[in-house]
Design a protein around this motif. Structure first.
Motif, PDB file in Angstrom:
ATOM      1  N   CYS A 212      -5.179  -1.663   4.196  1.00 39.52           N
ATOM      2  CA  CYS A 212      -4.000  -1.658   5.069  1.00 39.52           C
ATOM      3  C   CYS A 212      -4.442  -1.904   6.517  1.00 39.52           C
ATOM      4  O   CYS A 212      -5.409  -1.302   6.984  1.00 39.52           O
ATOM      5  N   ARG A 213      -3.722  -2.788   7.192  1.00 34.15           N
ATOM      6  CA  ARG A 213      -4.027  -3.104   8.590  1.00 34.15           C
ATOM      7  C   ARG A 213      -3.703  -1.941   9.532  1.00 34.15           C
ATOM      8  O   ARG A 213      -4.334  -1.769  10.564  1.00 34.15           O
TER       9      ARG A 213
ATOM     10  N   MET B 258       1.753   3.185   8.761  1.00 33.80           N
ATOM     11  CA  MET B 258       2.358   3.085   7.439  1.00 33.80           C
ATOM     12  C   MET B 258       2.700   4.475   6.889  1.00 33.80           C
ATOM     13  O   MET B 258       1.910   5.397   6.980  1.00 33.80           O
ATOM     14  N   PHE B 259       3.915   4.587   6.369  1.00 30.34           N
ATOM     15  CA  PHE B 259       4.315   5.786   5.635  1.00 30.34           C
ATOM     16  C   PHE B 259       4.471   5.393   4.178  1.00 30.34           C
ATOM     17  O   PHE B 259       5.105   4.380   3.870  1.00 30.34           O
ATOM     18  N   GLU B 260       3.934   6.212   3.292  1.00 33.39           N
ATOM     19  CA  GLU B 260       4.138   5.955   1.878  1.00 33.39           C
ATOM     20  C   GLU B 260       5.577   6.310   1.519  1.00 33.39           C
ATOM     21  O   GLU B 260       6.237   7.087   2.199  1.00 33.39           O
ATOM     22  N   SER B 261       6.049   5.740   0.430  1.00 36.18           N
ATOM     23  CA  SER B 261       7.441   5.877   0.015  1.00 36.18           C
ATOM     24  C   SER B 261       7.692   7.201  -0.704  1.00 36.18           C
ATOM     25  O   SER B 261       6.957   7.577  -1.614  1.00 36.18           O
ATOM     26  N   LEU B 262       8.764   7.883  -0.297  1.00 37.00           N
ATOM     27  CA  LEU B 262       9.204   9.102  -0.999  1.00 37.00           C
ATOM     28  C   LEU B 262       9.415   8.830  -2.486  1.00 37.00           C
ATOM     29  O   LEU B 262       8.893   9.545  -3.340  1.00 37.00           O
ATOM     30  N   GLU B 263      10.176   7.809  -2.768  1.00 34.28           N
ATOM     31  CA  GLU B 263      10.468   7.473  -4.160  1.00 34.28           C
ATOM     32  C   GLU B 263       9.213   6.995  -4.877  1.00 34.28           C
ATOM     33  O   GLU B 263       9.027   7.246  -6.057  1.00 34.28           O
TER      34      GLU B 263
ATOM     35  N   TRP C 105       0.827  -1.215   0.000  1.00 39.36           N
ATOM     36  CA  TRP C 105       0.000   0.000   0.000  1.00 39.36           C
ATOM     37  C   TRP C 105       0.859   1.262   0.000  1.00 39.36           C
ATOM     38  O   TRP C 105       0.390   2.329  -0.361  1.00 39.36           O
ATOM     39  N   SER C 106       2.117   1.164   0.368  1.00 37.84           N
ATOM     40  CA  SER C 106       2.985   2.337   0.468  1.00 37.84           C
ATOM     41  C   SER C 106       3.696   2.674  -0.837  1.00 37.84           C
ATOM     42  O   SER C 106       4.410   3.667  -0.905  1.00 37.84           O
ATOM     43  N   CYS C 107       3.510   1.839  -1.859  1.00 36.42           N
ATOM     44  CA  CYS C 107       4.247   1.979  -3.118  1.00 36.42           C
ATOM     45  C   CYS C 107       3.300   2.044  -4.306  1.00 36.42           C
ATOM     46  O   CYS C 107       2.127   1.685  -4.198  1.00 36.42           O
ATOM     47  N   PRO C 108       3.832   2.466  -5.457  1.00 39.40           N
ATOM     48  CA  PRO C 108       3.015   2.427  -6.663  1.00 39.40           C
ATOM     49  C   PRO C 108       2.662   0.979  -7.009  1.00 39.40           C
ATOM     50  O   PRO C 108       3.417   0.082  -6.660  1.00 39.40           O
ATOM     51  N   PRO C 109       1.586   0.758  -7.642  1.00 38.28           N
ATOM     52  CA  PRO C 109       0.591   1.709  -8.109  1.00 38.28           C
ATOM     53  C   PRO C 109      -0.410   2.148  -7.047  1.00 38.28           C
ATOM     54  O   PRO C 109      -1.246   3.017  -7.302  1.00 38.28           O
ATOM     55  N   ALA C 110      -0.334   1.587  -5.821  1.00 43.23           N
ATOM     56  CA  ALA C 110      -1.296   1.927  -4.766  1.00 43.23           C
ATOM     57  C   ALA C 110      -1.275   3.408  -4.406  1.00 43.23           C
ATOM     58  O   ALA C 110      -2.294   3.967  -3.999  1.00 43.23           O
ATOM     59  N   THR C 111      -0.137   4.069  -4.564  1.00 43.14           N
ATOM     60  CA  THR C 111      -0.034   5.482  -4.202  1.00 43.14           C
ATOM     61  C   THR C 111      -0.667   6.405  -5.239  1.00 43.14           C
ATOM     62  O   THR C 111      -0.804   7.595  -4.986  1.00 43.14           O
TER      63      THR C 111
ATOM     64  N   CYS D 206       4.152  -4.636   8.420  1.00 38.87           N
ATOM     65  CA  CYS D 206       3.662  -6.020   8.397  1.00 38.87           C
ATOM     66  C   CYS D 206       4.634  -6.902   7.621  1.00 38.87           C
ATOM     67  O   CYS D 206       5.222  -6.459   6.642  1.00 38.87           O
ATOM     68  N   LYS D 207       4.743  -8.138   8.042  1.00 40.72           N
ATOM     69  CA  LYS D 207       5.585  -9.071   7.295  1.00 40.72           C
ATOM     70  C   LYS D 207       5.024  -9.286   5.894  1.00 40.72           C
ATOM     71  O   LYS D 207       5.757  -9.332   4.917  1.00 40.72           O
ATOM     72  N   ASN D 208       3.705  -9.425   5.799  1.00 43.16           N
ATOM     73  CA  ASN D 208       3.032  -9.587   4.510  1.00 43.16           C
ATOM     74  C   ASN D 208       1.949  -8.522   4.378  1.00 43.16           C
ATOM     75  O   ASN D 208       0.997  -8.514   5.163  1.00 43.16           O
ATOM     76  N   CYS D 209       2.102  -7.663   3.402  1.00 44.95           N
ATOM     77  CA  CYS D 209       1.137  -6.590   3.159  1.00 44.95           C
ATOM     78  C   CYS D 209      -0.165  -7.186   2.619  1.00 44.95           C
ATOM     79  O   CYS D 209      -0.150  -8.172   1.879  1.00 44.95           O
TER      80      CYS D 209
END
Length: 177
Positions: A133-134, A139-144, A47-53, A123-126
């Motif tokens: 998202c649990r 959770m922080f989304e990724s800068l990159e 959830w913190s990475c594309p394409p979810a972002t 989480c070990k498994n997203c």
């Protein structure tokens, strides 16, 4: 927002360097998203990475809704910079600092968004994409993942960084309003 109060509180944290800046200074680059898509094993799995972002334009628009930015770094010692997993293990302390910084900004601002290091590792498994998202508050989304070229931003803001001599620089960005 009381900037002096924020700076007084963050002085107690192991932050190496920081800068306040206007969100218009953030360099969004499709090339960064391309690297996520073609080289990162977490692409499409968190959830913190594309394409979810969302798309690069959606990320740019989301960031543009904030009044200002606060980029900061911490440093960690890694045994071997070629050991990717070992290097990533050093970011846990940085993420704890990012949570503390987020909480400081939440006391002073009506809205706060934190973008941080790599892909979320709470989480070990997203659950992506089957379930929500649990832990959205952890959770922080990724800068990159937002397509932000953090090294260019750091250079503009005169924030030093290096990844050598077994030291790694971790970045987080706090957007506030």
């Amino acid at each position: 927002m009381d900037r002096k109060k924020i700076e007084t509180q963050i002085a107690a944290l192991p932050i190496c360097a920081y800068a306040f800046f206007p969100v218009s200074d953030i360099p969004f680059k499709e090339e960064v998203r391309y690297i996520c898509r073609t080289e990162c094993p977490r692409y499409g799995k968190s959830w913190s990475c594309p394409p979810a972002t969302g798309s690069l334009e959606e990320c740019r628009k989301r960031c543009g809704a904030y009044a200002g930015g606060f980029l900061f770094t911490t440093m960690a010692e890694a045994g071997d910079l070629e050991d990717f997993e070992g290097m990533l293990a050093t970011r846990r302390e940085h993420e704890e600092v990012a949570r503390a910084v987020r909480d400081i900004f939440r006391e002073e601002c009506s809205r706060v968004l934190v973008l941080s290091t790599e892909s979320c590792a709470v989480c070990k498994n997203c659950t992506y994409p089957e379930q929500p998202c649990r832990y959205p508050d952890k959770m922080f989304e990724s800068l990159e993942g937002y397509g932000i070229l953090v090294t260019e931003l750091a250079e503009r803001l005169k924030i030093p960084f290096l990844d050598e001599n077994h030291l790694i620089t971790w970045f987080s960005l706090v957007l506030y309003r």
